[in-house]
Design an enzyme around this catalytic site. Sequence first.
Site, PDB file in Angstrom:
ATOM      1  CG  HIS A  60      -1.766   1.261   1.282  1.00  0.00           C
ATOM      2  ND1 HIS A  60      -2.858   1.459   0.467  1.00  0.00           N
ATOM      3  CD2 HIS A  60      -1.655   2.393   2.044  1.00  0.00           C
ATOM      4  CE1 HIS A  60      -3.396   2.643   0.725  1.00  0.00           C
ATOM      5  NE2 HIS A  60      -2.677   3.227   1.679  1.00  0.00           N
ATOM      6  CD  GLU A  85       0.425   5.537  -0.591  1.00  0.00           C
ATOM      7  OE1 GLU A  85       1.328   5.395   0.255  1.00  0.00           O
ATOM      8  OE2 GLU A  85      -0.734   5.879  -0.291  1.00  0.00           O
ATOM      9  CG  HIS A 111       3.378   8.311   2.556  1.00  0.00           C
ATOM     10  ND1 HIS A 111       3.178   8.661   3.872  1.00  0.00           N
ATOM     11  CD2 HIS A 111       2.162   7.911   2.091  1.00  0.00           C
ATOM     12  CE1 HIS A 111       1.910   8.480   4.198  1.00  0.00           C
ATOM     13  NE2 HIS A 111       1.272   8.025   3.131  1.00  0.00           N
TER      14      HIS A 111
END
Length: 215
Positions: A53, A109, A113
């Site tokens: 994920h 993502e 992040h």
Amino acid sequence: MFNLPLTSVFVIFLFALSPIYGAFEYMQLVLQWPTAFCHTTPCKNIPSNFTIHGLWPDNVSTTLNFCGKEDDYNIIMDGPEKNGLYVRWPDLIREKADCMKTQNFWRREYIKHGTCCSEIYNQVQYFRLAMALKDKFDLLTSLKNHGIIRGYKYTVQKINNTIKTVTKGYPNLSCTKGQELWFVGICFDSTAKNVIDCPNPKTCKTASNQGIMFP
């Protein structure tokens, strides 16, 4: 002698006390169990193994998110690189061709992040690191070897202890509202070489006499 205004000195003092923007203390590899995710969201495909994920650089006291700019992501053009990512990090709500073309999941993502560790890992290195960390553990087989198989309920403690036996670190578990195992976070130190106990694990909340389902 040059004298700074008091307000300027105060601002500089606060800046000195603040953490370096983008600095991180540990990394969390977040693996998702596709079946649980797809019970909450319509999916285009449901892999029969844990998938990535995200890889989240973070701090114990301050959550790191969006450490760069919206346009920091570069579309991945290399075919083998995209294929390798898709096997480990698919976008479950899109067809393969759409996932690899638009790269919306990977972009999201990375912007949220990956930019928080960009001083150490560029985009290519970030995604390769995520794949390498995922490949360190065959989590599904390891759970099965320790008696945790699909279709049954288990206590949070049993799942936590089993994963720690395999990875050598206390994981961070998340469940769906229906108490199905959804995410497994495996934490590494800032070098991404050593597994550590996940700081401040949220884990799944269940009644003492109930377990969580591994669907």
